[in-house]
Design a protein around this motif. Structure first.
Motif, PDB file in Angstrom:
ATOM      1  N   LEU A  82       0.803  -1.212   0.000  1.00 34.21           N
ATOM      2  CA  LEU A  82       0.000   0.000   0.000  1.00 34.21           C
ATOM      3  C   LEU A  82       0.841   1.270   0.000  1.00 34.21           C
ATOM      4  O   LEU A  82       0.443   2.279  -0.589  1.00 34.21           O
ATOM      5  CB  LEU A  82      -0.958  -0.003   1.201  1.00 34.21           C
ATOM      6  N   VAL A  85       1.586   1.853  -3.543  1.00 32.82           N
ATOM      7  CA  VAL A  85       0.382   2.308  -4.253  1.00 32.82           C
ATOM      8  C   VAL A  85       0.171   3.802  -4.010  1.00 32.82           C
ATOM      9  O   VAL A  85      -0.115   4.556  -4.950  1.00 32.82           O
ATOM     10  CB  VAL A  85      -0.867   1.509  -3.799  1.00 32.82           C
ATOM     11  N   GLN A 136       0.749  -4.406  -6.701  1.00 35.44           N
ATOM     12  CA  GLN A 136       1.101  -3.918  -5.367  1.00 35.44           C
ATOM     13  C   GLN A 136       0.025  -4.259  -4.340  1.00 35.44           C
ATOM     14  O   GLN A 136       0.333  -4.536  -3.168  1.00 35.44           O
ATOM     15  CB  GLN A 136       1.354  -2.410  -5.405  1.00 35.44           C
ATOM     16  N   ILE A 137      -1.228  -4.262  -4.750  1.00 38.98           N
ATOM     17  CA  ILE A 137      -2.297  -4.654  -3.823  1.00 38.98           C
ATOM     18  C   ILE A 137      -2.171  -6.143  -3.487  1.00 38.98           C
ATOM     19  O   ILE A 137      -2.373  -6.551  -2.334  1.00 38.98           O
ATOM     20  CB  ILE A 137      -3.686  -4.304  -4.401  1.00 38.98           C
ATOM     21  N   ALA A 140       0.301  -6.375  -0.898  1.00 44.27           N
ATOM     22  CA  ALA A 140      -0.258  -5.928   0.382  1.00 44.27           C
ATOM     23  C   ALA A 140      -1.108  -7.022   1.017  1.00 44.27           C
ATOM     24  O   ALA A 140      -1.099  -7.209   2.242  1.00 44.27           O
ATOM     25  CB  ALA A 140      -1.086  -4.658   0.178  1.00 44.27           C
ATOM     26  N   CYS A 146      -3.901  -5.990   3.824  1.00 39.45           N
ATOM     27  CA  CYS A 146      -5.281  -5.916   3.326  1.00 39.45           C
ATOM     28  C   CYS A 146      -6.048  -7.170   3.721  1.00 39.45           C
ATOM     29  O   CYS A 146      -5.465  -8.234   3.942  1.00 39.45           O
ATOM     30  CB  CYS A 146      -5.303  -5.820   1.796  1.00 39.45           C
ATOM     31  N   ALA A 152      -7.618  -7.981  -5.911  1.00 41.01           N
ATOM     32  CA  ALA A 152      -6.646  -6.939  -6.257  1.00 41.01           C
ATOM     33  C   ALA A 152      -7.025  -6.205  -7.537  1.00 41.01           C
ATOM     34  O   ALA A 152      -6.884  -4.979  -7.626  1.00 41.01           O
ATOM     35  CB  ALA A 152      -5.257  -7.546  -6.397  1.00 41.01           C
ATOM     36  N   ALA A 155      -9.904  -3.881  -6.748  1.00 38.33           N
ATOM     37  CA  ALA A 155      -9.441  -2.771  -5.908  1.00 38.33           C
ATOM     38  C   ALA A 155      -8.650  -1.763  -6.735  1.00 38.33           C
ATOM     39  O   ALA A 155      -8.755  -0.550  -6.521  1.00 38.33           O
ATOM     40  CB  ALA A 155      -8.594  -3.301  -4.760  1.00 38.33           C
ATOM     41  N   ALA A 156      -7.878  -2.252  -7.696  1.00 37.40           N
ATOM     42  CA  ALA A 156      -7.117  -1.350  -8.564  1.00 37.40           C
ATOM     43  C   ALA A 156      -8.060  -0.485  -9.398  1.00 37.40           C
ATOM     44  O   ALA A 156      -7.845   0.723  -9.547  1.00 37.40           O
ATOM     45  CB  ALA A 156      -6.193  -2.155  -9.479  1.00 37.40           C
ATOM     46  N   LYS A 191      -7.732   3.037   1.662  1.00 40.59           N
ATOM     47  CA  LYS A 191      -7.015   2.113   2.558  1.00 40.59           C
ATOM     48  C   LYS A 191      -7.958   1.485   3.576  1.00 40.59           C
ATOM     49  O   LYS A 191      -7.874   0.291   3.864  1.00 40.59           O
ATOM     50  CB  LYS A 191      -5.890   2.885   3.259  1.00 40.59           C
ATOM     51  N   VAL A 194      -9.894  -1.388   1.865  1.00 39.41           N
ATOM     52  CA  VAL A 194      -9.198  -2.659   1.612  1.00 39.41           C
ATOM     53  C   VAL A 194      -8.714  -3.318   2.898  1.00 39.41           C
ATOM     54  O   VAL A 194      -8.440  -4.520   2.922  1.00 39.41           O
ATOM     55  CB  VAL A 194      -8.034  -2.486   0.618  1.00 39.41           C
TER      56      VAL A 194
END
Length: 198
Positions: A82, A85, A136-137, A140, A146, A152, A155-156, A191, A194
């Motif tokens: 994160l 991100v 990157q998620i 995380a 997360c 992911a 979420a992106a 944040k 997630v």
């Protein structure tokens, strides 16, 4: 008119920079090759010694945008996950502040119903951006930052949609200078989403 002779590669970069600068100040659809030429003190004919037509100019503009933004995202500081991100989001918004014509160009291309090389490059830019954020998620999630049930890729898309909304609002109100402050609040909201249920 007298201009120093430049290699074609450098002249094309100059033309691309001219288009991006013009796009920050006026309607994209009204930018003419004559205006592009005048902005860098060239003849209109000289423009088309480097580009076969106007669509080729737009393709190069989007190609530069894709490569530059992806390079900035890849260079964003921060550990994986994160923090990375958030650094990528800040890099994106700094880029928009430096080149406010870029989101206007992207929107114009993505809204066009007809396929074109420029539109394809714009789609590649978006896909590459989403992939970098999703990666990157995933990191995380693996690190326990997360909720393990977070998707992911979804979420992106969520984060990029929020960033796009923030940029559109800033462009509409002419308040690009506040983007970084607003982005901090936006990222805090993301944040929390997630992390929920960790």
């Amino acid at each position: 008119m007298t201009r120093t002779h430049l290699p074609s590669k450098l002249r094309k970069k100059e033309i691309v920079a001219s288009v991006i600068a013009l796009s920050a100040r006026q309607d994209i659809g009204r930018i003419t090759s004559a205006q592009i030429a005048a902005a860098i003190d060239l003849s209109e004919g000289a423009i088309f010694r480097h580009f076969k037509d106007k669509s080729a100019i737009w393709a190069d503009v989007l190609g530069w945008t894709r490569d530059e933004l992806h390079a900035r995202l890849d260079a964003a500081s921060g550990t994986d996950g994160l923090a990375r991100v958030e650094a990528m989001m800040q890099a994106h918004l700094t880029f928009v502040q430096q080149y406010p014509g870029v989101p206007r160009i992207l929107l114009a291309e993505l809204q066009s119903p007809a396929p074109s090389p420029a539109k394809q490059i714009a789609l590649e830019l978006m896909q590459g951006y989403r992939l970098r954020v999703a990666t990157q998620i995933d990191h995380a999630i693996e690190a326990g930052e997360c909720n393990e049930h977070v998707d992911a890729a979804d979420a992106a898309i969520w984060l990029l949609s929020m960033i796009q909304g923030l940029v559109l609002q800033a462009l509409a109100t002419g308040t690009l200078d506040g983007l970084n402050k607003q982005s901090g609040e936006l990222f805090t909201f993301f944040k929390r989403g997630v992390e929920a249920g960790r």
